[in-house]
Write an enzyme that holds these catalytic residues in place. Structure first.
Site, PDB file in Angstrom:
ATOM      1  N   SER A   1      -6.604  -9.223   6.683  1.00  8.70           N
ATOM      2  CA  SER A   1      -6.057  -9.585   8.001  1.00  8.70           C
ATOM      3  C   SER A   1      -5.486 -10.997   8.039  1.00  8.70           C
ATOM      4  O   SER A   1      -5.528 -11.660   9.077  1.00  8.70           O
ATOM      5  CB  SER A   1      -7.107  -9.379   9.105  1.00  8.70           C
ATOM      6  OG  SER A   1      -7.490  -8.022   9.166  1.00  8.70           O
TER       7      SER A   1
ATOM      8  N   LYS B   1       0.847  -1.200   0.000  1.00 10.40           N
ATOM      9  CA  LYS B   1       0.000   0.000   0.000  1.00 10.40           C
ATOM     10  C   LYS B   1       0.885   1.254   0.000  1.00 10.40           C
ATOM     11  O   LYS B   1       1.954   1.243  -0.609  1.00 10.40           O
ATOM     12  CB  LYS B   1      -0.979  -0.054   1.170  1.00 10.40           C
ATOM     13  CG  LYS B   1      -1.801  -1.352   1.179  1.00 10.40           C
ATOM     14  CD  LYS B   1      -2.984  -1.337   2.084  1.00 10.40           C
ATOM     15  CE  LYS B   1      -3.690  -2.684   1.999  1.00 10.40           C
ATOM     16  NZ  LYS B   1      -4.919  -2.745   2.777  1.00 10.40           N
TER      17      LYS B   1
HETATM   18  P1  PGA Z   1      -4.505  -6.498   5.322  1.00 10.58           P
HETATM   19  O1  PGA Z   1      -4.732  -5.946   3.829  1.00 10.58           O
HETATM   20  O2  PGA Z   1      -3.755  -7.781   5.213  1.00 10.58           O
HETATM   21  O3  PGA Z   1      -3.735  -5.407   6.014  1.00 10.58           O
HETATM   22  O4  PGA Z   1      -5.879  -6.699   5.916  1.00 10.58           O
HETATM   23  C1  PGA Z   1      -4.984  -6.823   2.780  1.00 10.58           C
HETATM   24  C2  PGA Z   1      -5.173  -6.037   1.504  1.00 10.58           C
HETATM   25  O5  PGA Z   1      -5.821  -4.983   1.534  1.00 10.58           O
HETATM   26  O6  PGA Z   1      -4.679  -6.443   0.431  1.00 10.58           O
END
Ligand code: PGA
Length: 249
Positions: A212, A11
């Site tokens: 998550s 991200k």
């Molecule tokens: P997360 O994000 O593992 O932090 O929940 C997953 C994603 O948005 O690809």
């Protein structure tokens, strides 16, 4: 045999120096050879991260690409530009892009087409928000997301796609879908792919779970017959945790 894939989605995190350091750590720690490992880095990092990676199991992804091939689109990064960095994958249709940047099925169809035309493998995200899950209409909703987009591809092109099921209520919340919820959705998606493209293509399509997924729950999630890996946000920012997830097969 369909591919097992563990893809990190960094991200909007890390500076270039931090990202290169993280990539180097992942490069050095990963020993799995039967899992395709992908690092989804910010655009600014890709060239440097590609140079850093020597581990044959690891490829690099962009987290987005433009819906136009080139031209006067200030701030956009085209699929051809992504391809020219050495990235092999592109994450498309992430719920954060759909929600915060207004990405519709129409826009995503253009992005998928350009990604494929430039030899990139789309990791195509889908998933429902909490009210849809609570109404019990999640399968219908997510299958419809695919029907409006990647199900319009030719079978030859669809075969090149990786699907990532990411329930929005599980992303970054610490609430993971239960193994049963993940398996049920993945099976429903595989059945829908079989109906559209035939069973052979359905059996070859990698369907990743995201939301998550972490070092503690990956093993149980990946044990499900229709879960072929994960798209990992937060836990992909720590090399040791990310490697534990990769080793969870
Ligand atoms: P997360 O994000 O593992 O932090 O929940 C997953 C994603 O948005 O690809």
């Amino acid at each position: 045999m369909r591919k097992k894939v563990v893809a990190g989605n960094w991200k909007c995190n890390t500076t270039v120096a931090e990202g290169v350091a993280l990539a180097k750590e992942v490069n050095d720690i990963v020993t799995a050879t039967d899992v395709v490992v992908v690092l989804g880095t910010p655009f600014t990092h890709i060239t440097e991260v590609v140079k850093t990676i020597t581990n044959k199991s690891i490829s690099v992804a962009a987290q987005n690409c433009a819906a136009e091939a080139k031209g006067a689109f200030t701030g956009e990064v085209s699929a051809a530009m992504v391809q020219s960095t050495g990235a092999k994958y592109v994450i498309l249709g992430h719920s954060e892009r759909r929600e915060y940047y207004g990405e519709t099925s129409e826009i995503l169809n253009k992005k998928v087409a350009l990604a494929l035309a430039n030899g990139l493998t789309p990791i195509y995200c889908c998933g429902e928000a909490l009210p849809i899950r609570e109404s019990g209409k999640q399968n219908e909703f997510v299958i419809n997301q695919l029907q409006e987009t990647v199900f319009t591809l030719s079978p030859e092109d669809f075969k090149k796609i990786i699907i990532a099921y990411e329930p929005i209520w599980a992303i970054g919340t610490g609430v993971t879908a239960t193994t049963q919820q993940a398996q049920d959705m993945h099976k429903a998606l595989r059945d829908a792919i079989a109906t559209k493209f035939g069973n052979d293509i359905a059996q070859e399509t990698s369907i990743l779970y995201g939301g998550s997924c972490n070092a503690s729950n990956a093993k149980e999630l990946f044990a499900s017959p229709d879960v072929d890996g994960g798209l990992i946000g937060g836990a992909s920012l720590k090399a040791a945790d990310f490697n534990t997830i990769i080793m969870s097969y």
